[in-house]
Design a protein around this motif. Structure first.
Motif, PDB file in Angstrom:
ATOM      1  N   ARG A 304     -12.688 -13.129  53.401  1.00  0.00           N
ATOM      2  CA  ARG A 304     -12.668 -12.763  54.821  1.00  0.00           C
ATOM      3  C   ARG A 304     -11.432 -13.312  55.523  1.00  0.00           C
ATOM      4  NH1 ARG A 304     -16.043  -8.561  56.070  1.00  0.00           N
ATOM      5  NH2 ARG A 304     -16.955  -8.352  54.038  1.00  0.00           N
ATOM      6  N   ARG A 305     -10.453 -13.720  54.762  1.00  0.00           N
ATOM      7  CA  ARG A 305      -9.243 -14.247  55.369  1.00  0.00           C
ATOM      8  C   ARG A 305      -8.329 -13.111  55.791  1.00  0.00           C
ATOM      9  NH1 ARG A 305      -5.749 -17.916  51.750  1.00  0.00           N
ATOM     10  NH2 ARG A 305      -4.541 -15.991  51.686  1.00  0.00           N
ATOM     11  N   THR A 306      -7.724 -13.277  56.963  1.00  0.00           N
ATOM     12  CA  THR A 306      -6.838 -12.262  57.511  1.00  0.00           C
ATOM     13  C   THR A 306      -5.397 -12.745  57.431  1.00  0.00           C
ATOM     14  OG1 THR A 306      -8.513 -11.554  59.066  1.00  0.00           O
ATOM     15  CG2 THR A 306      -6.271 -10.996  59.598  1.00  0.00           C
ATOM     16  N   THR A 307      -4.507 -11.864  57.006  1.00  0.00           N
ATOM     17  CA  THR A 307      -3.095 -12.210  56.960  1.00  0.00           C
ATOM     18  C   THR A 307      -2.316 -11.180  57.763  1.00  0.00           C
ATOM     19  OG1 THR A 307      -3.461 -12.967  54.705  1.00  0.00           O
ATOM     20  CG2 THR A 307      -1.167 -12.766  55.422  1.00  0.00           C
ATOM     21  N   ARG A 308      -1.436 -11.678  58.608  1.00  0.00           N
ATOM     22  CA  ARG A 308      -0.588 -10.781  59.375  1.00  0.00           C
ATOM     23  C   ARG A 308       0.657 -10.447  58.557  1.00  0.00           C
ATOM     24  NH1 ARG A 308       0.803 -11.343  65.615  1.00  0.00           N
ATOM     25  NH2 ARG A 308       2.248  -9.596  65.780  1.00  0.00           N
ATOM     26  N   LEU A 309       0.965  -9.146  58.444  1.00  0.00           N
ATOM     27  CA  LEU A 309       2.101  -8.749  57.612  1.00  0.00           C
ATOM     28  C   LEU A 309       3.318  -8.329  58.421  1.00  0.00           C
ATOM     29  CD1 LEU A 309       0.374  -6.671  54.770  1.00  0.00           C
ATOM     30  CD2 LEU A 309       0.837  -9.125  54.866  1.00  0.00           C
ATOM     31  N   THR A 310       3.130  -7.775  59.607  1.00  0.00           N
ATOM     32  CA  THR A 310       4.291  -7.400  60.421  1.00  0.00           C
ATOM     33  C   THR A 310       4.166  -8.043  61.789  1.00  0.00           C
ATOM     34  OG1 THR A 310       3.389  -5.374  61.431  1.00  0.00           O
ATOM     35  CG2 THR A 310       4.420  -5.149  59.259  1.00  0.00           C
ATOM     36  N   ASN A 311       5.304  -8.237  62.421  1.00  0.00           N
ATOM     37  CA  ASN A 311       5.317  -8.883  63.730  1.00  0.00           C
ATOM     38  C   ASN A 311       6.501  -8.334  64.516  1.00  0.00           C
ATOM     39  OD1 ASN A 311       5.075 -10.486  65.914  1.00  0.00           O
ATOM     40  ND2 ASN A 311       5.235 -12.445  64.813  1.00  0.00           N
ATOM     41  N   THR A 312       6.310  -7.143  65.054  1.00  0.00           N
ATOM     42  CA  THR A 312       7.393  -6.514  65.797  1.00  0.00           C
ATOM     43  C   THR A 312       6.847  -5.962  67.107  1.00  0.00           C
ATOM     44  OG1 THR A 312       7.003  -4.318  64.868  1.00  0.00           O
ATOM     45  CG2 THR A 312       8.511  -5.755  63.652  1.00  0.00           C
ATOM     46  N   ALA A 313       7.762  -5.667  68.021  1.00  0.00           N
ATOM     47  CA  ALA A 313       7.381  -5.018  69.279  1.00  0.00           C
ATOM     48  C   ALA A 313       7.395  -3.510  69.057  1.00  0.00           C
ATOM     49  CB  ALA A 313       8.359  -5.415  70.378  1.00  0.00           C
ATOM     50  N   ALA A 314       6.682  -3.065  68.024  1.00  0.00           N
ATOM     51  CA  ALA A 314       6.713  -1.654  67.649  1.00  0.00           C
ATOM     52  C   ALA A 314       5.310  -1.232  67.237  1.00  0.00           C
ATOM     53  CB  ALA A 314       7.688  -1.439  66.487  1.00  0.00           C
ATOM     54  N   ILE A 315       5.177   0.057  66.949  1.00  0.00           N
ATOM     55  CA  ILE A 315       3.935   0.552  66.348  1.00  0.00           C
ATOM     56  C   ILE A 315       4.149   0.542  64.841  1.00  0.00           C
ATOM     57  CG2 ILE A 315       2.402   2.530  66.110  1.00  0.00           C
ATOM     58  CD1 ILE A 315       3.241   3.336  68.999  1.00  0.00           C
ATOM     59  N   ASP A 316       3.493  -0.375  64.179  1.00  0.00           N
ATOM     60  CA  ASP A 316       3.516  -0.440  62.714  1.00  0.00           C
ATOM     61  C   ASP A 316       2.150   0.015  62.242  1.00  0.00           C
ATOM     62  OD1 ASP A 316       6.051  -1.559  62.826  1.00  0.00           O
ATOM     63  OD2 ASP A 316       5.311  -3.625  62.682  1.00  0.00           O
ATOM     64  N   THR A 317       2.096   1.098  61.474  1.00  0.00           N
ATOM     65  CA  THR A 317       0.774   1.618  61.105  1.00  0.00           C
ATOM     66  C   THR A 317       0.835   2.374  59.779  1.00  0.00           C
ATOM     67  OG1 THR A 317      -1.166   2.772  61.967  1.00  0.00           O
ATOM     68  CG2 THR A 317       0.967   3.786  62.407  1.00  0.00           C
ATOM     69  N   SER A 318      -0.324   2.940  59.394  1.00  0.00           N
ATOM     70  CA  SER A 318      -0.463   3.725  58.159  1.00  0.00           C
ATOM     71  C   SER A 318       0.001   2.972  56.913  1.00  0.00           C
ATOM     72  CB  SER A 318       0.294   5.051  58.279  1.00  0.00           C
ATOM     73  OG  SER A 318      -0.132   5.773  59.407  1.00  0.00           O
ATOM     74  N   PRO A 319      -0.461   1.744  56.703  1.00  0.00           N
ATOM     75  CA  PRO A 319      -0.066   1.044  55.475  1.00  0.00           C
ATOM     76  C   PRO A 319      -0.712   1.678  54.238  1.00  0.00           C
ATOM     77  CG  PRO A 319      -1.793  -0.186  56.601  1.00  0.00           C
ATOM     78  CD  PRO A 319      -1.405   0.956  57.519  1.00  0.00           C
ATOM     79  N   SER A 320       0.038   1.692  53.137  1.00  0.00           N
ATOM     80  CA  SER A 320      -0.485   2.213  51.868  1.00  0.00           C
ATOM     81  C   SER A 320       0.150   1.414  50.723  1.00  0.00           C
ATOM     82  CB  SER A 320      -0.137   3.704  51.738  1.00  0.00           C
ATOM     83  OG  SER A 320      -0.404   4.169  50.424  1.00  0.00           O
ATOM     84  N   TYR A 321      -0.702   0.861  49.872  1.00  0.00           N
ATOM     85  CA  TYR A 321      -0.229   0.000  48.778  1.00  0.00           C
ATOM     86  C   TYR A 321       0.386   0.805  47.647  1.00  0.00           C
ATOM     87  CZ  TYR A 321      -2.614  -4.283  50.331  1.00  0.00           C
ATOM     88  OH  TYR A 321      -3.000  -5.398  51.009  1.00  0.00           O
ATOM     89  N   SER A 322       1.360   0.210  46.975  1.00  0.00           N
ATOM     90  CA  SER A 322       1.806   0.738  45.688  1.00  0.00           C
ATOM     91  C   SER A 322       0.683   0.471  44.676  1.00  0.00           C
ATOM     92  CB  SER A 322       3.094   0.044  45.242  1.00  0.00           C
ATOM     93  OG  SER A 322       2.885  -1.353  45.098  1.00  0.00           O
ATOM     94  N   PRO A 323       0.596   1.284  43.608  1.00  0.00           N
ATOM     95  CA  PRO A 323      -0.530   1.120  42.686  1.00  0.00           C
ATOM     96  C   PRO A 323      -0.569  -0.240  41.984  1.00  0.00           C
ATOM     97  CG  PRO A 323       0.982   2.840  41.925  1.00  0.00           C
ATOM     98  CD  PRO A 323       1.399   2.479  43.304  1.00  0.00           C
ATOM     99  N   ASP A 324       0.561  -0.925  41.903  1.00  0.00           N
ATOM    100  CA  ASP A 324       0.531  -2.266  41.310  1.00  0.00           C
ATOM    101  C   ASP A 324       0.198  -3.333  42.352  1.00  0.00           C
ATOM    102  OD1 ASP A 324       2.827  -2.458  42.807  1.00  0.00           O
ATOM    103  OD2 ASP A 324       4.170  -2.856  41.118  1.00  0.00           O
TER     104      ASP A 324
END
Lengths: 459, 172
Positions: A304-324
């Motif tokens: 249940r741990r949350t990690t922040r991956l981006t930190n910009t004054a923008a709309i960062d969305t639609s993340p999708s992982y590489s298969p590895d």
């Protein structure tokens, strides 16, 4: 067929047996291998289906109606072969021949075909099969795949199941044929989760729904009380993640599609959206809205741990992982307009990869890892395309008034997306297209439909 | 030669068919237009809006501002409307509001949710800059999910790119 597929020879391989722990064992099937060697020739086949080239000549294949007992079973047997034929045709890799051209009539599941009769109609492969009712009411379904020119059986299997599972049998057989002839995994025994849309355009009712990849067996997963969007499959279990406006609180949810159990993903101070599972199914990456900015977070479902991956004054969305699981592609307008970026799965080193004309969004990494599919908007048109993860090799697969939201078949060869039509009576429908940009088909749905997401292979 | 090679039985498959969860299609219409953005609704036929009523807010103040394509900055025309909203909300402090951000349909779903959120956030920030207590303002984004105009035309799309200030407790 690739060299490696040829090298596997004529003895069919066994499907790995697996027990699904949580699963309802409605379809308990025993797969046995049927193998007949006709004439004792060496394992040499003439069938060539090279799926590595851009332009593919579909392989002529004959699929006579499977043999059934009497009445209902005969119909079932014919239906199974028709579903197989439709699957293979839609793939674009096979050209099922018109049964009217068949010379030999297959009357027994055990007979060795008269290959000459199939050679003269230019069939390169032949599928024969039968459905036999068991004393306990179950069906035994079996098939054999023949190399017509070599005069040999390439593979054969049999399954036991209840009659209501006949479509799954057809899909499993389709996958076996596809895999044996192309050297690649199939994608027919899969499902699509999507958003069913009804009602007028300015007051749409949206429900989560699920169906077979060919549009059969649709059923609803939610009742339409809440606005629901963007369902996505867990690659490892019968679970989806999606966004819902429950009690006017837009949030990301998990839904177990077998039990119906639903839970909120994480406890966040604002709206969460655009969820997608990691390849191991243990994490969900999504956007968290914070004032005017959206940033990408990942929630580990176990800790249940949350990690922040981006930190910009923008709309960062639609993340999708590489298969590895090592990288994430996402949409951001940090550079002024929506573009596609790739970063490490820990948020490190974000790099813009889309540099064509127009704006780019909805990146989705191929299960094979080699491509990222996207939606591109340019001059008022919406295209579905693919590019390599470094941004090179961009290709548009389809373009028009509105195409959006690609999802990959588990073998990375076919994409599904939705296509909308303009005006008050317009609405979205599901379409599929293969990587060559050909073989575009509408996927039948009960009503308007959007946001398709392809499941992993079920077997 | 001519051998029939029979390979032993394969494994037993336990394949899943989620037979449960056949949620019936209880097609209950969603309730009132909670998300439609029409705020207090239209003026009744021939009736004048009571000062301080939801109708007064919608008709005389203006409940919405519009945005250019892909833009989220409040326009000068929009600021005039928001100035009136701020003034009115100061006059009637019993109201709290929800600012709904919307996008037109000429975009992709997830990005448009972000776009609508940024529009509602900018409207909230402007109202706060005009003296409204931020605790009175909630924001929500509907992305492109709730168009008010459904034609395939710039005139419709521009009506849909909007932020609507909805009185949250208009009934009280």
């Amino acid at each position: 067929m690739t060299a490696s597929a040829l090298a596997r020879g004529i003895v069919a391989r066994r499907r790995p047996a697996r027990r699904g722990a949580l699963r309802t064992a409605v379809l308990c099937l025993v797969a046995a291998l049927l193998s007949v060697v006709a004439g004792g020739r060496p394992a040499f086949a003439l069938i060539e289906l090279d799926v590595t080239q851009g332009s593919i000549q579909p392989l002529p294949i004959a699929i006579p109606a499977f043999i059934g007992g009497g009445g209902e079973d005969a119909q079932l047997a014919a239906d199974i072969s028709q579903v197989i034929s439709a699957n293979l045709r839609r793939s674009g890799l096979f050209a099922p021949l018109d049964p009217a051209s068949f010379i030999e009539r297959i009357t027994s599941a055990d007979q060795t075909p008269r290959f000459q009769d199939w050679r003269v109609i230019d069939a390169q492969a032949l599928v024969t099969g039968a459905v036999i009712r068991q004393p306990d009411g179950r069906l035994r379904a079996e098939f054999r795949l023949w190399d017509v020119f070599a005069g040999e059986q390439m593979t054969g299997q049999q399954f036991f199941t209840t009659p209501d599972n006949w479509r799954r049998i057809a899909h499993i057989i389709s996958d076996a044929i596809y895999e044996r002839l192309t050297g690649e995994k199939g994608y027919f025994d899969t499902r699509i989760v999507f958003v069913d849309e009804s009602g007028p355009k300015d007051r749409r009712v949206k429900r989560l729904a699920i169906m077979d990849q060919d549009g059969a067996n649709p059923r609803y997963l939610t009742r339409g009380n809440d606005l629901v969007l963007t369902p996505r499959f867990n690659p490892t279990s019968q679970e989806i993640t999606y966004m819902a406006y429950t009690a006017d609180q837009p949030r990301v949810y998990l839904l177990n599609i077998e039990t119906g159990q639903r839970e909120v993903v994480g406890e966040f101070p604002g709206m969460t959206f655009a969820p997608r599972f990691s390849p191991d199914g243990q994490r969900v990456a999504m956007s968290l809205q914070d004032g005017g900015n959206a940033n990408i977070y990942v929630l580990d479902l176990r800790s249940r741990r949350t990690t922040r991956l981006t930190n910009t004054a923008a709309i960062d969305t639609s993340p999708s992982y590489s298969p590895d699981g090592a990288r994430i592609t996402f949409t951001s307008d940090r550079g002024g307009s929506q573009q596609i970026y790739v970063m490490g799965a820990d948020g490190s080193n974000p790099q813009r990869i889309s540099f064509g004309e127009g704006t780019y969004s909805t990146p989705v990494w191929s299960p094979r890892g080699d491509l990222i599919a996207f939606t591109r908007q340019y001059q008022g048109k919406f295209a579905i395309g693919v590019m390599k993860p470094d941004g090179s090799g961009e290709r548009v697969l389809t373009e028009g008034f509105h195409n959006e939201g690609p999802t990959w078949a588990p073998n990375g060869r076919v994409l599904m997306f939705f296509r909308d039509t303009p005006g008050p009576n317009g609405g979205p429908q599901l379409w599929s297209v293969d990587l060559t940009g050909y073989n575009e088909y509408r996927v039948p749905t009960p009503a308007f439909a959007s946001d398709p997401a392809w499941s992993p292979l079920m077997n | 030669m001519n051998a029939i090679r029979s390979v032993s039985q394969g494994g037993r498959y336990a394949l899943l068919i989620a037979a449960a969860l056949m949620l019936a299609a209880c097609a209950s219409k969603p309730g009132a237009d909670a998300a439609g953005g029409l705020g207090g609704g239209a003026l009744g036929a021939g009736g004048a809006a009571t000062p301080g009523s939801a109708q007064d807010f919608v008709v005389n103040v203006g409940d919405r501002v519009f945005f250019e394509t892909d833009q989220t900055e409040v326009s000068s025309a929009g600021r005039v409307t928001l100035d009136r909203q701020a003034q009115w909300l100061q006059q009637y402090p019993r109201y709290t509001v929800i600012v709904e951000g919307h996008a037109d349909e000429r975009g992709t779903r997830e990005y448009n949710i972000g776009l609508g959120a940024r529009r509602s956030s900018n409207v909230k920030n402007y109202l706060v800059s005009r003296g409204i207590n931020p605790s009175r303002i909630r924001t929500i984004s509907y992305g492109k999910e709730r168009p008010v105009a459904v034609c395939n035309d710039i005139s419709c799309w521009s009506q849909n790119r909007r932020a609507v200030t909805v009185l949250d407790n208009a009934g009280s």
